[in-house]
Scaffold this motif. Sequence first.
Motif, short mmCIF file in Angstrom:
data_model
loop_
_atom_site.label_atom_id
_atom_site.label_comp_id
_atom_site.label_asym_id
_atom_site.label_seq_id
_atom_site.Cartn_x
_atom_site.Cartn_y
_atom_site.Cartn_z
N ASP A 1 -7.74 -5.67 72.37
CA ASP A 1 -8.92 -6.51 72.10
C ASP A 1 -8.60 -7.50 70.99
O ASP A 1 -9.32 -7.65 70.01
CB ASP A 1 -10.11 -5.61 71.71
N TRP A 2 -7.50 -8.20 71.16
CA TRP A 2 -7.02 -9.13 70.13
C TRP A 2 -7.77 -10.45 70.21
O TRP A 2 -7.78 -11.13 71.23
CB TRP A 2 -5.53 -9.36 70.33
N HIS A 3 -8.44 -10.83 69.12
CA HIS A 3 -9.11 -12.13 69.05
C HIS A 3 -8.96 -12.73 67.66
O HIS A 3 -9.86 -13.38 67.13
CB HIS A 3 -10.59 -11.98 69.42
N GLY A 4 -7.79 -12.48 67.07
CA GLY A 4 -7.48 -13.08 65.77
C GLY A 4 -7.99 -12.33 64.57
O GLY A 4 -8.01 -12.89 63.47
N GLN A 5 -8.42 -11.08 64.74
CA GLN A 5 -8.95 -10.33 63.59
C GLN A 5 -7.86 -10.08 62.56
O GLN A 5 -6.67 -10.11 62.85
CB GLN A 5 -9.59 -9.01 64.04
N GLY A 6 -8.29 -9.80 61.34
CA GLY A 6 -7.37 -9.59 60.24
C GLY A 6 -6.69 -8.24 60.29
O GLY A 6 -6.86 -7.46 61.24
N ALA A 7 -5.91 -7.99 59.25
CA ALA A 7 -5.12 -6.76 59.19
C ALA A 7 -6.02 -5.53 59.08
O ALA A 7 -7.11 -5.57 58.52
CB ALA A 7 -4.17 -6.82 58.00
N VAL A 8 -5.52 -4.43 59.63
CA VAL A 8 -6.18 -3.13 59.49
C VAL A 8 -5.65 -2.50 58.21
O VAL A 8 -4.44 -2.27 58.07
CB VAL A 8 -5.88 -2.22 60.69
N ARG A 9 -6.54 -2.25 57.26
CA ARG A 9 -6.14 -1.66 55.99
C ARG A 9 -6.11 -0.15 56.12
O ARG A 9 -7.11 0.49 56.45
CB ARG A 9 -7.12 -2.06 54.89
#
Length: 361
Positions: free
Chosen positions: A328-336
Motif C-alpha cells: 500500500d505504498w503511496h509515499g508515506q514516511g518512514a516507519v519508526r
Amino acid sequence: MTYTPELRKAIGDVRRCLEMLGIQGSGERGHGVHRPDHTAPLVLVACSGGRDSLALSSVAAIVCGTLGVRCGAVIVDHGLVFGSADVARETADKCRGFGMAPVIVRRVVVEAAGVGVEAAARNARYEALTAVASELGAVAVLLAHTRDDQAETVLLGLTRTFGLDSLAGMPDVIERDGVTFARPFLDLTRAQTTAVCVSRDIEWWDDPTNGGTADEGGLSTDLPLRSRIRIALLPYLTNFIKTDMVSHLARSARIAQRDKNYLDMQAARVYDHAVDFAHGDAVAGIDTRTLAEEHEAIRTRVIARLLTEAGAPTSSRHVEAIDRLIVDWHGQGAVRLSSGYSASRQNHVILLCHDGMHENR
C-alpha cells in the motif's frame, strides 16, 4: 531401581528425543550408569533444581549411559532469590550423584532494562547455556519444559499479539546461536515428573516466584503472569469447561506448530531472495517486488524474521506498518521502530536503518 510407569515413559521420551536428533554413542550398553569414552558426544541438561529439571537430569543420565553418550549438566544461578547460590551448589551435587559430568554452575547478572525481570532472566539463562554448550562442544542442550509448561505458554501467548505463533507454543527443537536445544518432556505432565522424582527419592527445590496454589490465601498480583496463569487461570478453565485444559492446549499447540513450521519453511525460501544484508550503509534491504505477490502470511514472516535477525525490537504493529510499505505504498514516511531503528521505502527497496541515518537519502 524401580521402573514405575512414569519413569518408563520419561526414559522412552528422552530416548526418542536423542534418536530424533541423531545422537549416537558407542551403541547399546545395557541398564545402569556407564562412563562413555571421552570422545563420545556430549549432551547437556539445563537444571534449575526444580522437580522437572531434576527428573530430566536423572533420566538423561540413565539413557545416555545406555547409549554410551556423555551427559552433563548446566546450573544457571540468576541470583534473584535469597540462597540461590546454595540451591545451585546442592543441585550440582545431585547431578554429580546421577553420574553426570561435567557439571557446570554459572552465575549470571539479570539486567531488566527495557524488559521484565522474567524475560531478562530467560535471556541471561539462554546466553549462559549457549556459552557453556559452545565451550564444551555439546551436541544438544535438553530443557525440561513439560506439557503443563506448554499449556501455560499458549495461554501466555494469547495475551500478546503474535497470531499463530502464540498458539503453537514451544517447539520440540530450536537452534539458537549454533546450539541445539530440545524439549523431550513436552508430552509429560508436571505430575509425572513429580512421580519420577518421588520414585527415585530425589528432593527438589520450589522456586518461590512460581507461587503456591490459588487456595493458599489468595493470589498475589506481584507474581509473574506465567505463575498467575499456572496457579489460577488454568485450574479455573479446567473447572469451568470440565475438561483437561493442559492436555487440550498442548494438543492444539502441536497442531499449530505443524502449520507454523510449514509457513516458516515457505517464508525462509522467500527470505533468501528478498532480503539483502549487504545493502549499502543500511542494516538491510527488502526487495518489494519479490514480496509483493506473496501471501500476507509469508510477507509478514519475512519482515518479522528480518527485524529479529537485525536486532530490532519487533511488534505486530511494526510488522504490519512495514508490510503497508510493500502493498500500500503511496509515499508515506518512514516507519519508526524501537531502539533507534526505522524502515523506509526508496523505489523498489525498503531500507532498514539504525539511528535514522539513511531513511531520507
